[in-house]
Scaffold this motif. Sequence first.
Motif, PDB file in Angstrom:
ATOM      1  N   THR A  97      22.467 -35.519  -6.141  1.00 33.25           N
ATOM      2  CA  THR A  97      22.914 -34.152  -5.832  1.00 33.25           C
ATOM      3  C   THR A  97      21.897 -33.363  -5.015  1.00 33.25           C
ATOM      4  OG1 THR A  97      21.951 -33.252  -7.852  1.00 33.25           O
ATOM      5  CG2 THR A  97      24.250 -33.976  -7.980  1.00 33.25           C
ATOM      6  N   SER A  98      20.638 -33.780  -4.978  1.00 31.18           N
ATOM      7  CA  SER A  98      19.570 -33.013  -4.308  1.00 31.18           C
ATOM      8  C   SER A  98      19.449 -31.608  -4.843  1.00 31.18           C
ATOM      9  CB  SER A  98      19.854 -32.876  -2.813  1.00 31.18           C
ATOM     10  OG  SER A  98      19.432 -33.990  -2.145  1.00 31.18           O
ATOM     11  N   SER A  99      19.785 -31.414  -6.086  1.00 32.77           N
ATOM     12  CA  SER A  99      19.695 -30.058  -6.623  1.00 32.77           C
ATOM     13  C   SER A  99      19.223 -30.080  -8.072  1.00 32.77           C
ATOM     14  CB  SER A  99      21.062 -29.383  -6.529  1.00 32.77           C
ATOM     15  OG  SER A  99      21.097 -28.239  -7.334  1.00 32.77           O
ATOM     16  N   SER A 100      18.039 -29.495  -8.327  1.00 32.23           N
ATOM     17  CA  SER A 100      17.559 -29.438  -9.716  1.00 32.23           C
ATOM     18  C   SER A 100      18.476 -28.552 -10.541  1.00 32.23           C
ATOM     19  CB  SER A 100      16.155 -28.853  -9.835  1.00 32.23           C
ATOM     20  OG  SER A 100      15.374 -29.095  -8.737  1.00 32.23           O
ATOM     21  N   GLY A 101      19.079 -27.556  -9.893  1.00 31.99           N
ATOM     22  CA  GLY A 101      19.984 -26.643 -10.595  1.00 31.99           C
ATOM     23  C   GLY A 101      21.215 -27.369 -11.097  1.00 31.99           C
ATOM     24  N   GLY A 160       7.748 -31.880  -6.328  1.00 32.52           N
ATOM     25  CA  GLY A 160       8.148 -32.602  -5.121  1.00 32.52           C
ATOM     26  C   GLY A 160       8.193 -31.660  -3.931  1.00 32.52           C
ATOM     27  N   THR A 161       8.735 -30.491  -4.153  1.00 30.77           N
ATOM     28  CA  THR A 161       8.827 -29.496  -3.081  1.00 30.77           C
ATOM     29  C   THR A 161       7.424 -29.042  -2.661  1.00 30.77           C
ATOM     30  OG1 THR A 161      10.926 -28.795  -4.014  1.00 30.77           O
ATOM     31  CG2 THR A 161       9.911 -27.301  -2.440  1.00 30.77           C
ATOM     32  N   ALA A 162       6.523 -28.924  -3.633  1.00 29.59           N
ATOM     33  CA  ALA A 162       5.152 -28.504  -3.314  1.00 29.59           C
ATOM     34  C   ALA A 162       4.480 -29.528  -2.390  1.00 29.59           C
ATOM     35  CB  ALA A 162       4.347 -28.340  -4.603  1.00 29.59           C
ATOM     36  N   ALA A 203      16.835 -23.884  -6.472  1.00 28.08           N
ATOM     37  CA  ALA A 203      17.053 -25.257  -6.920  1.00 28.08           C
ATOM     38  C   ALA A 203      18.318 -25.845  -6.304  1.00 28.08           C
ATOM     39  CB  ALA A 203      17.124 -25.291  -8.439  1.00 28.08           C
ATOM     40  N   VAL A 204      18.438 -25.737  -4.992  1.00 29.56           N
ATOM     41  CA  VAL A 204      19.625 -26.239  -4.284  1.00 29.56           C
ATOM     42  C   VAL A 204      19.187 -27.122  -3.111  1.00 29.56           C
ATOM     43  CG1 VAL A 204      21.021 -24.220  -4.873  1.00 29.56           C
ATOM     44  CG2 VAL A 204      19.711 -24.222  -2.760  1.00 29.56           C
ATOM     45  N   PRO A 205      20.112 -27.914  -2.546  1.00 33.03           N
ATOM     46  CA  PRO A 205      19.715 -28.792  -1.439  1.00 33.03           C
ATOM     47  C   PRO A 205      19.098 -28.039  -0.265  1.00 33.03           C
ATOM     48  CG  PRO A 205      21.895 -29.389  -2.225  1.00 33.03           C
ATOM     49  CD  PRO A 205      21.509 -28.151  -2.952  1.00 33.03           C
ATOM     50  N   ALA A 215      16.540 -26.315   0.152  1.00 34.58           N
ATOM     51  CA  ALA A 215      15.818 -25.057  -0.047  1.00 34.58           C
ATOM     52  C   ALA A 215      14.357 -25.200   0.376  1.00 34.58           C
ATOM     53  CB  ALA A 215      15.905 -24.626  -1.499  1.00 34.58           C
ATOM     54  N   GLY A 216      13.795 -26.363   0.130  1.00 30.26           N
ATOM     55  CA  GLY A 216      12.391 -26.592   0.453  1.00 30.26           C
ATOM     56  C   GLY A 216      12.092 -26.423   1.930  1.00 30.26           C
ATOM     57  N   LEU A 217      13.024 -26.864   2.751  1.00 31.07           N
ATOM     58  CA  LEU A 217      12.787 -26.780   4.189  1.00 31.07           C
ATOM     59  C   LEU A 217      12.862 -25.325   4.673  1.00 31.07           C
ATOM     60  CD1 LEU A 217      12.138 -28.550   6.562  1.00 31.07           C
ATOM     61  CD2 LEU A 217      14.550 -28.744   7.060  1.00 31.07           C
ATOM     62  N   LEU A 260      14.880 -37.181   2.054  1.00 31.15           N
ATOM     63  CA  LEU A 260      13.597 -36.698   1.512  1.00 31.15           C
ATOM     64  C   LEU A 260      13.846 -35.693   0.395  1.00 31.15           C
ATOM     65  CD1 LEU A 260      11.611 -36.162   4.840  1.00 31.15           C
ATOM     66  CD2 LEU A 260      11.548 -38.122   3.303  1.00 31.15           C
ATOM     67  N   ASP A 261      14.870 -34.865   0.585  1.00 33.04           N
ATOM     68  CA  ASP A 261      15.244 -33.864  -0.409  1.00 33.04           C
ATOM     69  C   ASP A 261      15.684 -34.541  -1.708  1.00 33.04           C
ATOM     70  OD1 ASP A 261      15.889 -31.488  -1.553  1.00 33.04           O
ATOM     71  OD2 ASP A 261      17.653 -31.074  -0.328  1.00 33.04           O
ATOM     72  N   MET A 262      16.419 -35.646  -1.567  1.00 32.05           N
ATOM     73  CA  MET A 262      16.890 -36.370  -2.754  1.00 32.05           C
ATOM     74  C   MET A 262      15.693 -36.843  -3.579  1.00 32.05           C
ATOM     75  SD  MET A 262      19.725 -38.517  -0.648  1.00 32.05           S
ATOM     76  CE  MET A 262      20.544 -39.514  -1.852  1.00 32.05           C
ATOM     77  N   TYR A 263      14.699 -37.382  -2.879  1.00 32.24           N
ATOM     78  CA  TYR A 263      13.541 -37.917  -3.578  1.00 32.24           C
ATOM     79  C   TYR A 263      12.694 -36.786  -4.169  1.00 32.24           C
ATOM     80  CZ  TYR A 263       9.776 -41.334  -4.447  1.00 32.24           C
ATOM     81  OH  TYR A 263       8.841 -42.137  -5.027  1.00 32.24           O
ATOM     82  N   ARG A 264      12.508 -35.680  -3.404  1.00 35.96           N
ATOM     83  CA  ARG A 264      11.651 -34.631  -3.982  1.00 35.96           C
ATOM     84  C   ARG A 264      12.337 -33.954  -5.171  1.00 35.96           C
ATOM     85  NH1 ARG A 264      12.550 -31.991   1.387  1.00 35.96           N
ATOM     86  NH2 ARG A 264      13.860 -30.174   1.037  1.00 35.96           N
ATOM     87  N   THR A 265      13.681 -33.936  -5.170  1.00 35.67           N
ATOM     88  CA  THR A 265      14.382 -33.363  -6.319  1.00 35.67           C
ATOM     89  C   THR A 265      14.158 -34.228  -7.566  1.00 35.67           C
ATOM     90  OG1 THR A 265      16.035 -32.515  -4.769  1.00 35.67           O
ATOM     91  CG2 THR A 265      16.614 -32.452  -7.091  1.00 35.67           C
ATOM     92  N   VAL A 322      11.456 -35.876  -8.224  1.00 39.03           N
ATOM     93  CA  VAL A 322      10.109 -35.538  -8.699  1.00 39.03           C
ATOM     94  C   VAL A 322      10.113 -34.153  -9.367  1.00 39.03           C
ATOM     95  CG1 VAL A 322       7.710 -35.186  -7.987  1.00 39.03           C
ATOM     96  CG2 VAL A 322       9.046 -37.011  -6.958  1.00 39.03           C
ATOM     97  N   ASN A 323      10.857 -33.215  -8.795  1.00 38.08           N
ATOM     98  CA  ASN A 323      10.958 -31.880  -9.397  1.00 38.08           C
ATOM     99  C   ASN A 323      11.487 -31.966 -10.831  1.00 38.08           C
ATOM    100  OD1 ASN A 323      10.174 -30.775  -6.988  1.00 38.08           O
ATOM    101  ND2 ASN A 323      12.204 -30.095  -6.359  1.00 38.08           N
ATOM    102  N   VAL A 324      12.570 -32.708 -11.001  1.00 35.98           N
ATOM    103  CA  VAL A 324      13.199 -32.802 -12.323  1.00 35.98           C
ATOM    104  C   VAL A 324      12.299 -33.567 -13.293  1.00 35.98           C
ATOM    105  CG1 VAL A 324      15.148 -33.831 -13.572  1.00 35.98           C
ATOM    106  CG2 VAL A 324      15.559 -32.581 -11.445  1.00 35.98           C
TER     107      VAL A 324
END
Length: 412
Positions: free
Chosen positions: A262-266, A301-303, A342-344, A346-348, A379-384, A386-388
């Motif tokens: 989902t690429s979303s921690s939320g 992951g976002t950091a 916490a959505v797809p 957002a980091g960028l 990349l977003d999928m993977y960093r999410t 790590v975030n979770v």
Amino acid sequence: MDWYRKLHWQTLAAMVAGALTGLLIGESAANAVGWIGDLFMKLLRMIIVPLVLTSIISGVASVGGGKALGRLFSKTIGYYVLSSLLAVVIGLLMVNLIQPGVGANMTAAVPGELPELDTATSPVQLLLDIVPANVVQAAASADMLALIFFCIVFGAAVTTLPDRTRDIVTNLFDALFSAMMRLTSGIIKFLPIGVYALITKMVATTGFEAFKALGLYAITIGSGLTLHLLVVLPILLLVLGRIAPRIHFANMREPLLIAFSTSSSGATLPVTLATVEKKVGVSNKVASFVLPMGATVNMDGTAIFECVGALFIAQVLGFELTLLQQGVVVVTALLASIGAAAVPSAGLVVIFIVLEAIGLRGPQVNLIVGSMLAIDRPLDMYRTVVNVYSDSCGAAIIARSEGEKDVDTVIR
Ligand code: ASP
């Protein structure tokens, strides 16, 4: 139980099938099953607000307010800052080691349109945004930080009520929370179908050609994330929580697969909460405090991504950053990861906070960020993930420090 009946194997198989469908059939497959992925995301999003509301209020009410609440709060913030700082440092190391931006040919990449996201642009604004002007509006627009703030102070107020009234309110929210967890378990049953559709769409619609120009950049972020996921967080689990990382990782398989799809921690939060309580074995008291806040502000992951991304752009443009400027990147990357929703993607979007702080702006910068967007989804999928994972490690570590013995004792 036979292995193929297990949900995580079914989900993994769905992932592979989705990737193959997306690769072999492409666009038309994405059009055919895209709506199923959207439906699954909506089901997850549907439960976020009521789940966060009931879980935090029942959790805080059971902590008992006052000193105990203050202690839990300090531990939680302490863990978030520690893990995110370590993440930024990993990013800094990787980007200086690999130097992906030096000599990168950005003309080959096709820039995309950045999504509009409502993100705080300064630390003071971030602080002001925490207090909602209108709770109903905060809930309606899924403004999680504001909602969490209200739930915590409301829960704390409940603890000061006379016994009889306090029990009524606490029991009510406990019961509502249990109902929400039931609902979550029901939705998880559709996981393989939802994941199949999401992955099909992702593979069919991502332009992988851009990877050629940005390959080294993707490798830098990927290796930073892997190092944090497989080395730093396990060390924190071992040292701070005396928890076997292998057991924790195995218990967290389902939320990690959802975070990836989902690429979303939320959107993953309902499943993270259910899993951390039922499989990892953390009490509702700790899980409901650490996880919703973690999904919103603790993004390791976002950091890593903010730090690598900003320094990558600096390298492409040929800027030599001083030590002080690198320090500024570390601090603002941390703030940007806190401010990212916490959505797809957002980091960028929040990377501009970091770029602005070191004076990188203008059309060339926008062009590079646009090109980074072209390959951001994987990349977003993977960093999410790590975030979770960092949130669940935090919940397990804090639960252990609160004397909870049942945390990650077996793989469930
Ligand atoms: N998609 C990430 C998340 O929800 C945020 C980001 O874009 O870095 O955790």
